[in-house]
Design a protein around this motif. Sequence first.
Motif, PDB file in Angstrom:
ATOM      1  N   GLU A 225       0.927  -1.093  -0.009  1.00  0.00           N
ATOM      2  CA  GLU A 225      -0.106   0.023  -0.006  1.00  0.00           C
ATOM      3  C   GLU A 225       0.957   1.157  -0.069  1.00  0.00           C
ATOM      4  N   ILE A 226       1.924   1.185   0.773  1.00  0.00           N
ATOM      5  CA  ILE A 226       2.778   2.369   0.766  1.00  0.00           C
ATOM      6  C   ILE A 226       3.539   2.747  -0.495  1.00  0.00           C
ATOM      7  N   ALA A 227       3.893   1.519  -1.132  1.00  0.00           N
ATOM      8  CA  ALA A 227       4.375   1.416  -2.508  1.00  0.00           C
ATOM      9  C   ALA A 227       3.268   2.184  -3.439  1.00  0.00           C
ATOM     10  N   LYS A 228       2.283   1.789  -3.313  1.00  0.00           N
ATOM     11  CA  LYS A 228       1.232   2.166  -4.381  1.00  0.00           C
ATOM     12  C   LYS A 228       0.962   3.852  -4.184  1.00  0.00           C
ATOM     13  N   LEU A 229       0.852   4.139  -2.633  1.00  0.00           N
ATOM     14  CA  LEU A 229       0.839   5.670  -2.492  1.00  0.00           C
ATOM     15  C   LEU A 229       1.822   6.378  -2.898  1.00  0.00           C
ATOM     16  N   ARG A 230       3.021   5.890  -2.982  1.00  0.00           N
ATOM     17  CA  ARG A 230       4.201   6.753  -3.014  1.00  0.00           C
ATOM     18  C   ARG A 230       4.790   6.529  -4.600  1.00  0.00           C
ATOM     19  N   ASN A 231       4.042   5.929  -5.354  1.00  0.00           N
ATOM     20  CA  ASN A 231       4.490   5.364  -6.696  1.00  0.00           C
ATOM     21  C   ASN A 231       5.957   4.816  -6.607  1.00  0.00           C
ATOM     22  N   MET A 232       6.049   3.983  -5.767  1.00  0.00           N
ATOM     23  CA  MET A 232       7.434   3.402  -5.833  1.00  0.00           C
ATOM     24  C   MET A 232       7.314   1.621  -6.038  1.00  0.00           C
ATOM     25  N   GLU A 233       8.422   1.204  -5.965  1.00  0.00           N
ATOM     26  CA  GLU A 233       8.588  -0.316  -6.100  1.00  0.00           C
ATOM     27  C   GLU A 233       8.455  -0.939  -4.782  1.00  0.00           C
ATOM     28  N   ILE A 234       7.672  -1.726  -4.417  1.00  0.00           N
ATOM     29  CA  ILE A 234       7.565  -2.467  -3.234  1.00  0.00           C
ATOM     30  C   ILE A 234       9.004  -3.005  -2.661  1.00  0.00           C
ATOM     31  N   GLU A 235       9.825  -3.481  -3.476  1.00  0.00           N
ATOM     32  CA  GLU A 235      11.065  -3.757  -3.107  1.00  0.00           C
ATOM     33  C   GLU A 235      11.731  -2.737  -2.270  1.00  0.00           C
ATOM     34  N   ASP A 236      11.658  -1.462  -2.921  1.00  0.00           N
ATOM     35  CA  ASP A 236      12.240  -0.383  -2.322  1.00  0.00           C
ATOM     36  C   ASP A 236      11.555  -0.023  -1.018  1.00  0.00           C
ATOM     37  N   VAL A 237      10.438  -0.154  -0.713  1.00  0.00           N
ATOM     38  CA  VAL A 237       9.870   0.285   0.565  1.00  0.00           C
ATOM     39  C   VAL A 237      10.365  -0.866   1.664  1.00  0.00           C
ATOM     40  N   ALA A 238      10.581  -1.962   1.147  1.00  0.00           N
ATOM     41  CA  ALA A 238      10.904  -3.294   1.858  1.00  0.00           C
ATOM     42  C   ALA A 238      12.411  -2.854   2.551  1.00  0.00           C
ATOM     43  N   ARG A 239      13.301  -2.531   1.379  1.00  0.00           N
ATOM     44  CA  ARG A 239      14.812  -2.200   1.702  1.00  0.00           C
ATOM     45  C   ARG A 239      14.788  -1.007   2.495  1.00  0.00           C
ATOM     46  N   ILE A 240      14.319  -0.162   2.226  1.00  0.00           N
ATOM     47  CA  ILE A 240      14.189   1.361   3.124  1.00  0.00           C
ATOM     48  C   ILE A 240      13.822   0.994   4.460  1.00  0.00           C
ATOM     49  N   THR A 241      12.629   0.419   4.615  1.00  0.00           N
ATOM     50  CA  THR A 241      11.819   0.224   5.979  1.00  0.00           C
ATOM     51  C   THR A 241      12.796  -0.834   6.793  1.00  0.00           C
ATOM     52  N   THR A 242      13.307  -1.844   6.026  1.00  0.00           N
ATOM     53  CA  THR A 242      14.286  -2.722   6.879  1.00  0.00           C
ATOM     54  C   THR A 242      15.508  -1.804   7.336  1.00  0.00           C
ATOM     55  N   PHE A 243      16.235  -1.151   6.555  1.00  0.00           N
ATOM     56  CA  PHE A 243      17.228  -0.319   6.761  1.00  0.00           C
ATOM     57  C   PHE A 243      16.961   0.467   8.015  1.00  0.00           C
ATOM     58  N   ASN A 244      15.727   1.108   8.030  1.00  0.00           N
ATOM     59  CA  ASN A 244      15.366   2.087   9.262  1.00  0.00           C
ATOM     60  C   ASN A 244      15.195   1.208  10.415  1.00  0.00           C
ATOM     61  N   ALA A 245      14.606   0.177  10.228  1.00  0.00           N
ATOM     62  CA  ALA A 245      14.267  -0.649  11.478  1.00  0.00           C
ATOM     63  C   ALA A 245      15.888  -1.068  12.221  1.00  0.00           C
ATOM     64  N   LYS A 246      16.824  -1.565  11.356  1.00  0.00           N
ATOM     65  CA  LYS A 246      17.971  -2.000  12.072  1.00  0.00           C
ATOM     66  C   LYS A 246      18.555  -0.848  12.550  1.00  0.00           C
ATOM     67  N   ARG A 247      18.703   0.561  11.935  1.00  0.00           N
ATOM     68  CA  ARG A 247      19.278   1.914  12.479  1.00  0.00           C
ATOM     69  C   ARG A 247      18.761   2.035  13.967  1.00  0.00           C
ATOM     70  N   VAL A 248      17.318   2.199  13.972  1.00  0.00           N
ATOM     71  CA  VAL A 248      16.729   2.733  15.109  1.00  0.00           C
ATOM     72  C   VAL A 248      16.663   1.414  16.276  1.00  0.00           C
ATOM     73  N   LEU A 249      17.100   0.167  15.912  1.00  0.00           N
ATOM     74  CA  LEU A 249      16.947  -0.911  16.987  1.00  0.00           C
ATOM     75  C   LEU A 249      18.632  -1.138  17.216  1.00  0.00           C
ATOM     76  N   GLY A 250      19.371  -0.516  16.446  1.00  0.00           N
ATOM     77  CA  GLY A 250      20.856  -0.796  16.809  1.00  0.00           C
ATOM     78  C   GLY A 250      21.111  -2.055  16.263  1.00  0.00           C
TER      79      GLY A 250
END
Length: 252
Positions: A225-250
Amino acid sequence: MYFDTHVHLNSSPLYEDIDTYIEHALANGVNEMMVVGFDLETSRKAIEIANQYAFIYAAVGIGPNDCKETTDEDLNQIDEMLAQEKVIALGEVGLDYYWDEVPRAKQQEVFSKQIELAKKHNVPLVIHSRDALNDTYELLKAGQHYGIMHCYSGSYEMAQRFIDIGFYISLAGPVTFKNARVPKEVAQNINLDRLLIETDCPYLTPHPYRGKLNEPANVMYIAMEIAKLRNMEIEDVARITTFNAKRVLGIK
């Protein structure tokens, strides 16, 4: 591919058939997840599960709907749990004025003490806030720590205020609901480097399975849904949110 930052594999009915739900998750590209506690029992179970699987982590804490009888000894137990290796966050904690079953002063007291525990152990907070965003914001601003706004339901403008004091915004199943204007606005406009995804399973099952039991495998529908709303590829949403999760969680 996906990091589900908020699952309750420590709760019924998921806990009773946990291996099946973990297999479903892995088969659907959910490579990492965090099991989140909301009282002493579910916090212990979160650690138990995390210790069994290399790709699962634990958060421990006492939430606003479960803190009516919380004592300092209970908080000492959370303090001890935070020293364990697979425990990477304190949560879910916060304020809930929707149910109003726990006096607000008690919620605020227990919340504030757990903010201090998160600072002591230098782990992020996982915040539950329902019908209490302003008070949540004020206590977090005063506490001067960082973390995750779990299952964020507020406005884009309020999200920006939380980001400004060090928080990431995690979106769950409601962003997929057809008439969910506010979560969709947040999804469209939030800075990508502060965006996370979660299921909050077994609750808040995303469309098209709304009304059925939620599980970690469904986090793909939130990313979709986020990919559709932002006109992005779902793979990019997955990659970016995974990177963010690892960053905030250390997580390295």
